[in-house]
Design an enzyme around this catalytic site. Sequence first.
Site, PDB file in Angstrom:
ATOM      1  N   GLU A   8     -11.648  -5.450  -5.867  1.00  0.00           N
ATOM      2  CA  GLU A   8     -12.217  -4.090  -5.802  1.00  0.00           C
ATOM      3  C   GLU A   8     -11.416  -3.101  -6.657  1.00  0.00           C
ATOM      4  O   GLU A   8     -11.910  -2.025  -6.991  1.00  0.00           O
ATOM      5  CB  GLU A   8     -12.242  -3.574  -4.354  1.00  0.00           C
ATOM      6  N   ASP A  53       0.805  -1.210   0.000  1.00  0.00           N
ATOM      7  CA  ASP A  53       0.000   0.000   0.000  1.00  0.00           C
ATOM      8  C   ASP A  53       0.851   1.279   0.000  1.00  0.00           C
ATOM      9  O   ASP A  53       1.935   1.291   0.574  1.00  0.00           O
ATOM     10  CB  ASP A  53      -0.864  -0.010   1.263  1.00  0.00           C
ATOM     11  N   ARG A  85      -6.484  -1.276   8.132  1.00  0.00           N
ATOM     12  CA  ARG A  85      -7.580  -2.152   7.695  1.00  0.00           C
ATOM     13  C   ARG A  85      -7.104  -3.556   7.300  1.00  0.00           C
ATOM     14  O   ARG A  85      -5.935  -3.735   6.975  1.00  0.00           O
ATOM     15  CB  ARG A  85      -8.268  -1.548   6.453  1.00  0.00           C
ATOM     16  N   HIS A  99       3.477   2.642  -8.702  1.00  0.00           N
ATOM     17  CA  HIS A  99       3.277   1.187  -8.843  1.00  0.00           C
ATOM     18  C   HIS A  99       4.556   0.519  -9.353  1.00  0.00           C
ATOM     19  O   HIS A  99       4.920  -0.565  -8.920  1.00  0.00           O
ATOM     20  CB  HIS A  99       2.118   0.900  -9.797  1.00  0.00           C
ATOM     21  N   LEU A 158      11.249 -20.952  -1.615  1.00  0.00           N
ATOM     22  CA  LEU A 158      10.214 -20.004  -1.157  1.00  0.00           C
ATOM     23  C   LEU A 158       9.002 -20.152  -2.070  1.00  0.00           C
ATOM     24  O   LEU A 158       9.149 -20.322  -3.280  1.00  0.00           O
ATOM     25  CB  LEU A 158      10.760 -18.567  -1.273  1.00  0.00           C
ATOM     26  N   GLY A 181       0.412   5.045  -4.658  1.00  0.00           N
ATOM     27  CA  GLY A 181      -0.160   6.285  -5.198  1.00  0.00           C
ATOM     28  C   GLY A 181       0.354   7.488  -4.429  1.00  0.00           C
ATOM     29  O   GLY A 181       0.832   8.470  -5.024  1.00  0.00           O
TER      30      GLY A 181
HETATM   31  C1  FPP Z   1      -2.056  -0.082  -3.431  1.00  0.00           C
HETATM   32  O1  FPP Z   1      -1.499   1.202  -3.366  1.00  0.00           O
HETATM   33  C2  FPP Z   1      -1.364  -0.830  -4.461  1.00  0.00           C
HETATM   34  C3  FPP Z   1      -1.959  -1.458  -5.497  1.00  0.00           C
HETATM   35  C4  FPP Z   1      -3.409  -1.459  -5.715  1.00  0.00           C
HETATM   36  C5  FPP Z   1      -1.143  -2.177  -6.502  1.00  0.00           C
HETATM   37  C6  FPP Z   1       0.013  -2.972  -5.962  1.00  0.00           C
HETATM   38  C7  FPP Z   1       0.824  -3.397  -7.087  1.00  0.00           C
HETATM   39  C8  FPP Z   1       2.150  -3.348  -7.155  1.00  0.00           C
HETATM   40  C9  FPP Z   1       3.033  -2.928  -6.041  1.00  0.00           C
HETATM   41  C10 FPP Z   1       2.760  -3.730  -8.418  1.00  0.00           C
HETATM   42  C11 FPP Z   1       3.713  -4.840  -8.276  1.00  0.00           C
HETATM   43  C12 FPP Z   1       3.149  -6.151  -8.376  1.00  0.00           C
HETATM   44  C13 FPP Z   1       3.309  -6.963  -9.408  1.00  0.00           C
HETATM   45  C14 FPP Z   1       3.088  -8.399  -9.216  1.00  0.00           C
HETATM   46  C15 FPP Z   1       3.681  -6.506 -10.748  1.00  0.00           C
HETATM   47  P1  FPP Z   1      -2.386   2.444  -3.753  1.00  0.00           P
HETATM   48  O2  FPP Z   1      -2.283   2.677  -5.203  1.00  0.00           O
HETATM   49  O3  FPP Z   1      -3.778   2.233  -3.245  1.00  0.00           O
HETATM   50  O4  FPP Z   1      -1.687   3.597  -2.978  1.00  0.00           O
HETATM   51  P2  FPP Z   1      -2.399   4.829  -2.255  1.00  0.00           P
HETATM   52  O5  FPP Z   1      -3.226   4.241  -1.147  1.00  0.00           O
HETATM   53  O6  FPP Z   1      -1.249   5.625  -1.776  1.00  0.00           O
HETATM   54  O7  FPP Z   1      -3.223   5.532  -3.287  1.00  0.00           O
END
Ligand code: FPP
Length: 263
Positions: free
Chosen positions: A88, A41, A215, A58, A152, A44
């Site tokens: 979601e 998390d 959460r 990302h 792993l 963004g």
């Molecule tokens: C949540 O952060 C993150 C995601 C919904 C995407 C997670 C994906 C990756 C880290 C990419 C790597 C994985 C692979 C397998 C390629 P958010 O965007 O909700 O962040 P925010 O809460 O700060 O907006």
Amino acid sequence: MLKGAVNRRRATEKDLPRDEKTLRSLLDPSRLPRHVAVIMDGNGRWAVKRGLPRSVGHRAGADSLREIVHLCAELGIGVLSAYAFSTENWRRPSEEVNFLMNLFVEYAGREVGELKRNGIRTRVIGRVDGLPPEVLDAVRMLEEETREGTRLVLNLAVNYGARWEIVDAVRAIAGEVQAGKLEPEEIDEAVIGTHLYTAGLPDPDLRIRPAAEFRVSNFLLWQLAYTEFYITPVLWPDFGRVDFLQALVSYQRRERRFGGVNR
Ligand code: FPP
């Protein structure tokens, strides 16, 4: 200090050392978690803070994942589960969804060689049939190419939702009952466990959530029954080896009772 306050402090631990050598010296290799789950998390927020598009966050998050995967293999942790895309997340703008799907395909192609060389068996958990064909191909390729790995297990949760996982398990069990292969009285916790996407794997001992989010977010609901939670304000793209080792040290400081009492 009140017990509740101690536990809250432990959930975030501010007093842990910040260098890898000291952290490693504090770790007891015989009490490492067998399974660690992470919610990646804050990608963004990391990007927005830098005035960059969320996609850059990302991409940086994928680099953090790579580092943590190889650290887990190095330490001898048996299973790492990482939440990459939830059921979601389809509600996000289509450009972001497309970017994440493409990133998965790119990640699979780029990482497969090293995952294989390092003995990391990669599995995708989630409703894979709901993924675009090129992503499904990448999932199958990754699983097939790495299936001999024994060091792993890396579980990537893609199009994953824990409630859907439970729905799928219930449907499969109901089908077996209907076919006369199983009696309703035979359904117990173990039967449910063997019908989840994580069948055959131990439940997570430790769940890490960065970006100061408290959460559960529909991740491994059944499996988290006795899991220790570790929450850190560090955003996932900044989360590195030291942060992971801090989480392990914090975990080892806890007393796990599984509903019983320690005397
Ligand atoms: C949540 O952060 C993150 C995601 C919904 C995407 C997670 C994906 C990756 C880290 C990419 C790597 C994985 C692979 C397998 C390629 P958010 O965007 O909700 O962040 P925010 O809460 O700060 O907006």
